[in-house]
Design an enzyme around this catalytic site. Structure first.
Site, PDB file in Angstrom:
ATOM      1  CG  HIS A  17      -1.774   1.154   1.430  1.00 20.92           C
ATOM      2  ND1 HIS A  17      -3.115   1.143   1.110  1.00 20.92           N
ATOM      3  CD2 HIS A  17      -1.529   2.407   1.916  1.00 20.92           C
ATOM      4  CE1 HIS A  17      -3.660   2.323   1.383  1.00 20.92           C
ATOM      5  NE2 HIS A  17      -2.706   3.102   1.882  1.00 20.92           N
ATOM      6  CD  GLU A  18       1.685   3.545   3.713  1.00 22.58           C
ATOM      7  OE1 GLU A  18       1.843   4.581   3.028  1.00 22.58           O
ATOM      8  OE2 GLU A  18       0.749   3.395   4.512  1.00 22.58           O
ATOM      9  CG  HIS A  43       0.379   6.225  -0.654  1.00 21.60           C
ATOM     10  ND1 HIS A  43      -0.762   6.698  -1.264  1.00 21.60           N
ATOM     11  CD2 HIS A  43      -0.037   5.686   0.541  1.00 21.60           C
ATOM     12  CE1 HIS A  43      -1.813   6.471  -0.492  1.00 21.60           C
ATOM     13  NE2 HIS A  43      -1.399   5.852   0.598  1.00 21.60           N
TER      14      HIS A  43
END
Length: 318
Positions: free
Chosen positions: A229-230, A233
Site C-alpha cells: 500500500h505505501e 503511494h
C-alpha cells in the site's frame, strides 16, 4: 509563434507550482485516529463495516491504517505539476524496471524491532508479486540495523523521522528506501509521493510498522500488504477513497478511471458495498483501500498506467 510561447509559459508556471511554497509537507494532514470514528459508527449507528474495522485495528494494536493523507491543495499542486511535466516530455516510453531497495531496520536500545532476514525476503517477495503487473520488480540492495529510541518511535512529519531518513537513506529518486520501526501515532505506515523528491529528497521513502511485515504480530495486517500500500503511494497512487463520492478524475478523486468512487475507506473485507451513487461497487480488494491484508489482491489497469507515468516522470534517474 505567440501561441507556442504562451503554452510554454503556462507549462513553466505549472512546473514551478510548488516554488511559492518549497515545503508544502509542513502542512500535511496527519491521519486522525480512525478508531474514534469507527467506535461512534459501530456503537451508535450499528454499522457492521465500522465494527469490523474497529475489530481489525484494535486487534493489530493500531489506531490508523495509513498516515499518507494529502490535502486537497496538495493534490491540486501535485496534479498540476504532473500534467505539466507529462505535456513537456518529448516522449514517454514504458519499459520494465528494477528498483533497488534498501531496508533500514530501526530498533530501540534494548532490541525491540529486530526483523529476521527471512521476513525481509518474504516482504520483498510480496512486493514483487503485487507490482509485477506494472512491470516493476524490487531488488534488495542492502539491509542495515540501527538502534535509536527516538527514531524507533518516530511519527509522521517529526524531527525523528527527518533525522532517521537523513542519516540512513541511500540512492536517488529511483531508489526505494523502506524504514521499519515501532512508530508513534498508532500508524501502520506512511510514504512520500514522487513529486516530493525534487524539494525534499532527504525524507523520500516508505515507513512501515515492523510488525506489519510477513509473520509479524499486527494481524490482520501481518501479510506484508502495508508495504504494498505505501509503495503504491511512493509510486504515485492515492487512496481509492480520495475525495469520497464527490471526487472525480479532475477534482479530488484518485485520478484513476477504473477505480469506482468510494465514500470512505473499507475495513475488514465487506463484500458488496456500494457507498456512492456512481457505477461500480466499492473497490474493497484494491491495494490502495484499507481492507485487511487477506482482502487486498490487486491494482487496476488504470493504477498501473498511472504508476508507470509517475515513475517515468519523477523517478527515472539520468
Amino acid at each position: 509563434m505567440r501561441a507556442i510561447n504562451t503554452v510554454w509559459t503556462i507549462l513553466a508556471a505549472s512546473l514551478c507550482f510548488a516554488c511559492d511554497d518549497p515545503e508544502p509537507r509542513r502542512d500535511a494532514k496527519v491521519a486522525a485516529p480512525e478508531t474514534s470514528a469507527l467506535v461512534d459508527a459501530c456503537m451508535i449507528d450499528d454499522d457492521a463495516v465500522a465494527c469490523g474495522g474497529l475489530e481489525s485495528l484494535t486487534s493489530a494494536g493500531v489506531d490508523s491504517r495509513c498516515g499518507t493523507h494529502p490535502t486537497k491543495d496538495q493534490v491540486e499542486a501535485m496534479e498540476l505539476d504532473f500534467s505539466a511535466r507529462r505535456a513537456a516530455a518529448a516522449r514517454i516510453g514504458f519499459v520494465p524496471r528494477v528498483i533497488p531497495t534498501y531496508f533500514h531496520v530501526i530498533t530501540d536500545s534494548v532490541g525491540n524491532g529486530k526483523v529476521a532476514p527471512e521476513r525481509i525476503e518474504q516482504q520483498l517477495e510480496i512486493l514483487n508479486a503485487a507490482f509485477v503487473p506494472a512491470g516493476i520488480t524490487f531488488s534488495l540492495a542492502g539491509v542495515d540495523v540501527t538502534a535509536n529510541d527516538s527514531w524507533y518511535a518516530m511519527n509522521y512529519g517529526t524531527t525523528a523521522e527527518t533525522e532517521a531518513k537523513s542519516a540512513l537513506r541511500q540512492g536517488g529518486a529511483g531508489t526505494l528506501n523502506i524504514y521499519t520501526a515501532g512508530l508513534g501515532g498508532g500508524l501502520l505506515g506512511w510514504a512520500t509521493f514522487p513529486w516530493e523528491y525534487s524539494w525534499a529528497p532527504e525524507v523520500d521513502g516508505v515507513v512501515i510498522l515492523d510488525e506489519s511485515l510477513p509473520g509479524g504480530a499486527s494481524a490482520p495486517y501481518d501479510l506484508g500488504d502495508t508495504a504494498v500500500h505505501e509503495v503504491g503511494h511512493w509510486a504515485g497512487l492515492y487512496h481509492t477513497f480520495q475525495g469520497g463520492c464527490g471526487g472525480d478524475l479532475d477534482d479530488g478523486g484518485d485520478r484513476v478511471a477504473d477505480t469506482p468512487a468510494e465514500a470512505q475507506p473499507a475495513f475488514g473485507c465487506p463484500e458488496d458495498v456500494d457507498s456512492c451513487p456512481m457505477p461500480g461497487k466499492d473497490p474493497i480488494h484494491n491495494f490502495m483501500d484499507y481492507g485487511d491484508d487477506a482482502c487486498l489482491d490487486h491494482f487496476t489497469h488504470g493504477q498501473v498506467a498511472r504508476m508507470e507515468y509517475q515513475l517515468t516522470v519523477y523517478r527515472d534517474e539520468v
